[in-house]
Design an enzyme around this catalytic site. Structure first.
Site, PDB file in Angstrom:
ATOM      1  N   ASP A 478       0.837  -1.207   0.000  1.00 39.30           N
ATOM      2  CA  ASP A 478       0.000   0.000   0.000  1.00 39.30           C
ATOM      3  C   ASP A 478       0.870   1.254   0.000  1.00 39.30           C
ATOM      4  O   ASP A 478       2.061   1.203   0.339  1.00 39.30           O
ATOM      5  CB  ASP A 478      -0.898  -0.044   1.259  1.00 39.30           C
ATOM      6  CG  ASP A 478      -2.223   0.669   1.039  1.00 39.30           C
ATOM      7  OD1 ASP A 478      -2.334   1.449   0.087  1.00 39.30           O
ATOM      8  OD2 ASP A 478      -3.154   0.438   1.844  1.00 39.30           O
ATOM      9  N   ASP A 548     -10.222   2.314  -4.358  1.00 38.23           N
ATOM     10  CA  ASP A 548     -10.853   2.014  -3.067  1.00 38.23           C
ATOM     11  C   ASP A 548     -12.371   1.983  -3.189  1.00 38.23           C
ATOM     12  O   ASP A 548     -13.065   1.645  -2.228  1.00 38.23           O
ATOM     13  CB  ASP A 548     -10.463   3.071  -2.021  1.00 38.23           C
ATOM     14  CG  ASP A 548      -9.143   2.726  -1.347  1.00 38.23           C
ATOM     15  OD1 ASP A 548      -8.650   1.608  -1.550  1.00 38.23           O
ATOM     16  OD2 ASP A 548      -8.606   3.576  -0.620  1.00 38.23           O
TER      17      ASP A 548
HETATM   18  C1  DGJ Z   1      -5.909   1.893   1.972  1.00 39.64           C
HETATM   19  C2  DGJ Z   1      -6.339   0.727   1.146  1.00 39.64           C
HETATM   20  O1  DGJ Z   1      -6.826   1.151  -0.075  1.00 39.64           O
HETATM   21  C3  DGJ Z   1      -7.367  -0.104   1.946  1.00 39.64           C
HETATM   22  O2  DGJ Z   1      -7.831  -1.178   1.170  1.00 39.64           O
HETATM   23  C4  DGJ Z   1      -6.724  -0.586   3.223  1.00 39.64           C
HETATM   24  O3  DGJ Z   1      -5.671  -1.483   2.930  1.00 39.64           O
HETATM   25  C5  DGJ Z   1      -6.194   0.588   4.008  1.00 39.64           C
HETATM   26  N1  DGJ Z   1      -5.327   1.410   3.202  1.00 39.64           N
HETATM   27  C6  DGJ Z   1      -5.447   0.139   5.239  1.00 39.64           C
HETATM   28  O4  DGJ Z   1      -4.915   1.176   5.939  1.00 39.64           O
END
Ligand code: DGJ
Length: 712
Positions: A478, A548
């Site tokens: 991430d 997201d």
């Molecule tokens: C952002 C990601 O897009 C989510 O799916 C998740 O993993 C969060 N970060 C966790 O902090």
């Protein structure tokens, strides 16, 4: 291997890169300028002088080196520079030690090779069945050599380009602006298509006329790409999904980039692209070289769907890591929306039981597992298991999960550090920062300075400690904020404008080292969703979290936009909770499952109630996902319809025997007219049997001709 030559060199010097389907051609003019001749449908030869740029008399002409009517502003070129009668946006602008900013590189020689050298420190496409031409230009005043590298593929209608600059002198050269490609199109009326958006609404498509002046898409955030993806299409106005020509571009780069589309006073259209010149400069010391990111360029004459087919097969075969090509992705359940930060060994094992019962193949432990991480204010950088939550460690929890017959995945956000963390306390100098300014935070975190080798070593060691256990099958990588106060304590004052690019070189070094060390681990690239969804990251990580936005209606546009360049194999999707946490919309499980179907990496991110309440239906969707996984990872995807309210996609299995049709109607009304959707590429004589839900009786058959010519 190629048996037929793909690169022909004619007198003059004329270079013709052709695979019989497309041609890319240019020549060195008598003055030594590299003049672009053609990028389009294959031509039998390029000797014909009709391809040469005209030199018409124009009033008030500037004559390059006193050559009559030779105005560079009016000449299509391969690598135009600033200052010598071409006033359009250049590919290169540099300053030598004398303060001279007028470059004038001229053709010197060429080399042809069947091996495309991989770029040093940057992602590059593989080169199966291809030939590579390197053309050398020299600017004797600057003592600068420019190597333009072109690769042409026998089986893809793609040309890749890259550029290397070498300072052969004894004084530094300051590179202020150095692009990877330039394509000058003939005068004409063109449209451009680009993909813009923001968090949770990436890949919104925007098509409009190429205006006079300059249209620019760029990122200066330190990351490509939720505001503008580093891809672009330019086409005649008549081109649509099913007909017409286009040229399209994708940068293999994940940092600051720019695409310029400029329509000149003579209505010729110039497209160039590369690292964004904004707040960039690079001190090229004597004897050193600078390598620009690679770019891939496609020509297609069968509409935007045809263009997408070329990109999809190129990305599948030449970009994503070989060990994941055509490999079905495991279905997965991610702990995030079930637990957020409130996760522990006990809840993980209990989630694993649910995961197994549903028939999901992999459990992913998302955020919240490491030292002190109870919310998003702390702990990034401290990549040690939280002993309160995982007393025996995360590897031991992973073992338990795996003993239940599941694969195990783990979340990291390696590039970040929280202010409240042991790492920041001991290394405050390790963040991206400038002197005497308080660094901005994003999600309460700072960016670690990956241009600094010590930072990379620390991160490699931490990731290695977990992955070397052999218990981790998948990593979600991430990256949740973009750059501000761009600077580094690791570089001199005069090199601070190199930092954003050096950061990306650092990211690539780290991800290539870790993915090479653990080739069996499937990496998923995520950056607040799709903020770094590009060919650069895909070179190391076979799939990406596109957005997201996991609510399916919100996803339709995102997935539709992404599909212009990116194949289903590279995209990850969940059946998310309802109502959606992103936009509050409640959508049936069926629709959530049907939209997610069109991504190769498919999973669940649901809370416990959702998981339990929908147990039987989820089992059935997951079993369908598993039985179709091979088709989705290697099948061909087409866009059939998108009018803003109705979207339809077709996915055809590689052997052509199974066709999946997705039709999504967002807001319906009573008594609507019946619409027919024509399917693409079916075998006219074959019979296709309709497999439909049990409540719709019968399994009627249709011929391919009926489905393609009359419609469904
Ligand atoms: C952002 C990601 O897009 C989510 O799916 C998740 O993993 C969060 N970060 C966790 O902090």
């Amino acid at each position: 291997m190629t048996t037929k030559r793909l690169i022909l060199v004619g007198e003059g010097e004329r270079f013709h890169l052709t695979n019989g389907s497309i041609s890319y051609a240019f020549r060195a003019s008598p003055e030594g300028i590299l003049e672009h001749l053609h990028f389009g449908k294959a031509v039998p030869n390029i000797e014909n002088s009709a391809l040469e740029p005209r030199r018409p008399y124009r009033a008030a002409t500037l004559e390059y080196e006193a050559q009559l009517n030779y105005l560079l502003d009016d000449i299509p070129q391969e690598y135009p520079v600033f200052g010598r009668s071409d006033n359009r946006v250049p590919t290169l602008h540099g300053i030598n030690a004398d303060g001279n900013s007028t470059l004038s590189p001229l053709y010197s020689r060429y080399e042809i090779s069947s091996e495309k050298p991989l770029l040093s420190g940057l992602p590059s496409a593989r080169s199966d069945n291809s030939e590579t031409l390197t053309v050398f230009l020299k600017d004797s005043l600057f003592d600068l050599e420019i190597r333009l590298q072109y690769t042409v593929y026998a089986e893809h209608d793609v040309i890749t380009r890259s550029v290397e600059l070498i300072n052969g002198g004894d004084q530094p050269i300051s590179l202020n602006h150095v692009y990877s490609t330039n394509l000058d199109l003939c005068a004409g009326d063109y449209d451009l298509l680009h993909f813009r958006g923001s968090w949770a609404r990436e890949f919104e498509q925007e098509r409009h006329a190429v205006p006079h002046g300059r249209f620019v898409v760029e990122s200066n955030k330190g990351a490509s790409s939720n505001a503008h993806n580093p891809t672009l299409v330019v086409m005649p106005k008549t081109t649509d999904e099913h007909h017409g020509e286009s040229v399209s571009f994708a940068l293999l780069y994940s940092g600051n980039f720019a695409f310029n589309v400029e329509k000149s006073e003579f209505e010729a259209v110039r497209i160039n692209a590369g690292i964004s010149p904004f707040n960039f400069s690079w001190k090229l010391n004597p004897g050193r070289s600078f390598v620009c990111p690679e770019v891939a360029q496609v020509y297609c004459d069968s509409g935007l769907n045809g263009m997408s087919q070329i990109w999809h097969s190129f990305i599948n075969q030449q970009i994503v890591p070989t060990q994941f090509v055509d490999i079905p992705r495991p279905t997965y359940l991610n702990s995030w929306e079930a637990h957020y930060f409130d996760i522990s060994e006990e809840s993980l094992v209990s989630l694993a039981e649910t995961t197994r019962d549903l028939g999901v193949e992999m459990l992913v432990l998302d955020d919240g597992w490491f030292k002190g991480r109870d919310d998003d204010k702390t702990s990034l950088g401290d990549w040690f298991a939280d002993e309160r939550k995982f007393p025996k460690g995360v590897v031991s929890a992973a073992k338990q999960v795996k003993e239940m017959g599941l694969k195990f995945g783990l979340w990291f956000e390696p590039e970040m550090v929280s202010e409240q963390s042991d790492l920041f306390a001991s290394h405050p100098d390790w963040i991206v920062q400038v002197p005497n300014r308080k660094p901005s935070t994003g999600r309460q975190q700072y960016i670690l300075d990956l241009s600094n080798a010590s930072v990379r070593e620390y991160l490699f060691e931490r990731l290695h400690a977990f992955l070397s256990s052999g218990e981790i099958d998948y990593v979600k990588w991430d990256m949740n904020r973009t750059m501000t106060e761009v600077g580094s304590t690791a570089w001199s004052k005069e090199q601070q404008q190199e930092v954003a690019h050096r950061y990306m070189l650092g990211v690539y070094e780290l991800v290539s080292k870790i993915t090479e060390a653990f080739p069996q681990v499937l990496f998923e690239n995520c950056a607040s969703g799709g903020n770094r969804f590009d060919l650069g990251m895909l070179t190391y990580m076979a799939q990406g979290w596109v957005s997201d936005m996991s609510e399916p209606i919100g996803r339709l546009e995102i997935f539709n936009g992404a599909s212009y360049f990116y194949p289903a194999s590279t995209m990850a999707s969940y059946i998310g909770p309802q109502p959606s946490h992103q936009n509050g919309r409640a959508v049936s499980l069926q629709t959530r499952a049907d939209v997610a179907f069109f991504c190769a990496a498919r999973g669940l991110s649901l809370n416990r109630d959702d998981l339990l309440d929908n147990n039987e239906a989820l089992k059935s969707h997951l079993s369908h996902y598993k039985s179709t996984a091979q088709d989705v990872v290697e099948g061909q995807l087409y866009r059939l319809l998108n009018d803003g309210n109705q979207v339809a996609w077709q996915l055809t299995s590689r052997d052509g025997k199974r066709v999946y049709l997705g039709y999504f109607h967002i807001l319906s009304k009573p008594n609507l007219p019946l619409r027919r959707i024509k399917l693409i590429g079916l075998n006219s004589d074959a019979k296709y049997r309709l497999v439909q839900p049990a409540w719709q009786h019968g399994q009627p058959s249709y011929s391919g001709a009926e489905l393609g010519n009359y419609g469904f």
